[in-house]
Design an enzyme around this catalytic site. Structure first.
Site, short mmCIF file in Angstrom:
data_model
loop_
_atom_site.label_atom_id
_atom_site.label_comp_id
_atom_site.label_asym_id
_atom_site.label_seq_id
_atom_site.Cartn_x
_atom_site.Cartn_y
_atom_site.Cartn_z
N TYR A 120 0.83 -1.21 0.00
CA TYR A 120 0.00 0.00 0.00
C TYR A 120 0.86 1.25 0.00
CZ TYR A 120 0.73 -0.12 5.12
OH TYR A 120 1.28 -0.16 6.39
N HIS A 123 3.21 -6.64 4.33
CA HIS A 123 3.72 -7.01 5.66
C HIS A 123 2.56 -7.32 6.59
CE1 HIS A 123 2.94 -2.68 5.81
NE2 HIS A 123 2.59 -2.90 7.06
FE LIG Z 1 1.20 -1.59 7.99
#
Ligand SMILES: [Fe+3]
Lengths: 196, 255
Positions: free
Chosen positions: B163, B176
């Site tokens: 993102y 992650h």
């Molecule tokens: Fe994060």
């Protein structure tokens, strides 16, 4: 093959620890839980409140810090009952502690104005609560202590210069309510600890 | 899209961030944990102490003990992030498992492991996440479990998406999963992030690169483990966690 294999090892080799990373800005739907700041049973006669603000290096409140507190029970025991995150068995939702066992563990997210409050019982045998600070922008958490009284026999307090010692002392605003602000940086910067 | 959706106030480029990362890494002292003062991660600027930490070696310190968790603190469903809603979440189903140990390799038993993450599109179920990627009504992205007698934990979840964030122009976080782990002592507490092997965004991410030591940085990357993959169901990733910091038991042994 190699001679080093013949040397007995008396204990396993220490391993590389997993490095810390920031808690980030979006832990809010995950880590805070119902009853996280309510370490003491509601209405307990010895209940104390420790509260304050978290500030950054510009003196601005930190609205996305997460604090954790850990302490002995009033009787001095340090084993901590389980059940901080007690679940409702039907819905699976966290519903808060059972009001009997003392878990010693609190978790509090700061509000939009940087304020936090934890309601607990006085720690037994020591004059402080251990406080752990996480925040967006903080790559590795910080330990500090909120001292509820300026114990002259406390080794840590005695080791600090007077101007810094004050940052660890919570002020009793009225009976049972203590103010403990945390300044991450700059003037009046809180003393943070490294355990060895 | 050729334009940034929102102009950044000072528009630092990836190249400027990369140069700052290289500078800090070149002068690093070899510590495992990131320096709290890490200029390329810009949120750190006003949020790190300037005074050195005060060292404390006290066998009576309260912090050498820590909170306990038990059967009332988790349910069996808490470890499966794909079963928290009526429908199935979108994305690549994964199993993430590993062991939590201390530095001597001893298992950390019965302790709380929490994880949280973005959905497969790279969006968090948090109102402040303004990334214009779809929310998934069947995915919240939060789970808990307790480690077993071997220190092992296991979760079923969805592989999160990368993102964007506003650290600098065109800043993207590699995929992650955030982890929170308790040891036997409060001094062993860890909040960290797990990454996926071979992600092309590693080199561009100042959060991962804040771990200046390469071997330590590798600790944050899970390994694909075919034995953990469940046939017709999920792909397996192994990620072991080693807790730092003294505990009361460690101190006794070290004397
Ligand atoms: Fe994060």
């Amino acid at each position: 093959m190699s001679e080093t294999r013949l040397i007995p090892r008396t204990r396993p080799m220490p391993r590389i620890p997993t490095p810390s990373q920031t808690v980030g800005p979006f832990y809010g739907y995950a880590l805070p839980f119902t009853g996280g700041p309510e370490v003491a049973p509601v209405g307990h006669p010895d209940l104390i409140t420790v509260h304050g603000y978290v500030y950054d290096g510009a003196g601005q409140p930190v609205p996305d810090a997460l604090l954790e507190t850990w302490q002995p029970a009033p009787d001095g025991s340090r084993s901590g009952a389980p059940g901080s995150l007690r679940h409702d068995p039907v819905t699976g939702q966290v519903i808060g502690r059972d009001g009997v066992g003392f878990t010693g563990f609190g978790r509090i997210a700061t509000a939009a104005d940087g304020h936090y409050a934890v309601r607990t019982l006085p720690p037994g045998g020591v004059p402080y609560l251990s406080v752990l600070v996480f925040a967006r922008g903080l790559l590795h958490h910080l330990y500090t202590r909120a001292y509820l009284r300026p114990d002259p026999d406390d080794a840590l307090l005695a080791s600090l210069p007077a101007d810094r010692r004050g940052t660890l002392l919570a002020a009793e605003e009225r009976p049972g309510t203590y103010r403990f602000d945390i300044r991450l940086q700059g003037e009046g910067e809180t003393v943070f600890l490294e355990f060895r | 899209m050729t334009e940034l959706p929102v102009a950044l106030p000072d528009g630092l480029s990836q190249e400027q961030i990369d140069a700052e990362v290289a500078k800090v890494q070149a002068g690093a002292d070899g510590g495992v944990h990131p320096p709290r003062d890490f200029p390329p991660y810009r949120s750190s600027t006003l949020r790190h102490p300037r005074q050195p930490l005060v060292p404390l070696r006290d066998p009576e310190a309260v912090e050498l003990s820590g909170p306990a968790f038990g059967v009332t603190d988790v349910t069996a469903l808490d470890r499966d992030l794909t079963r928290q809603h009526l429908g199935e979440p979108l994305g690549e189903r994964i199993t993430v498992s590993g062991r939590v140990t201390d530095r001597q390799g001893r298992p950390v038993r019965g302790q709380l492991v929490e994880l949280w993450q973005a959905n497969a599109s790279g969006r968090y179920a948090h109102q402040l996440d303004q990334h214009p990627a779809p929310l998934d009504p069947n995915f919240t992205g939060f789970g808990r479990c307790l480690t077993d007698d071997d220190g092992s934990y296991s979760f079923t979840t969805i592989k999160p998406g990368a993102y964007p964030w506003r650290n600098h122009v065109n800043a993207w976080r590699p995929a992650h999963i955030h982890f929170s782990v308790f040891g036997t002592a409060f001094t062993q507490r860890l909040v960290t992030q797990m990454y996926f092997p071979g992600d092309p965004l590693f080199a561009y991410d100042p959060v991962l690169q804040s771990v200046t030591d390469l071997a330590a940085r590798d600790r944050l990357v899970a390994a694909y483990d075919h034995d953990l993959s469940v046939p017709e169901w999920s792909l397996g990733y192994r990620w072991d966690i080693v807790l730092d910091g003294p505990s009361a038991t460690l101190f006794e042994e070290d004397q």
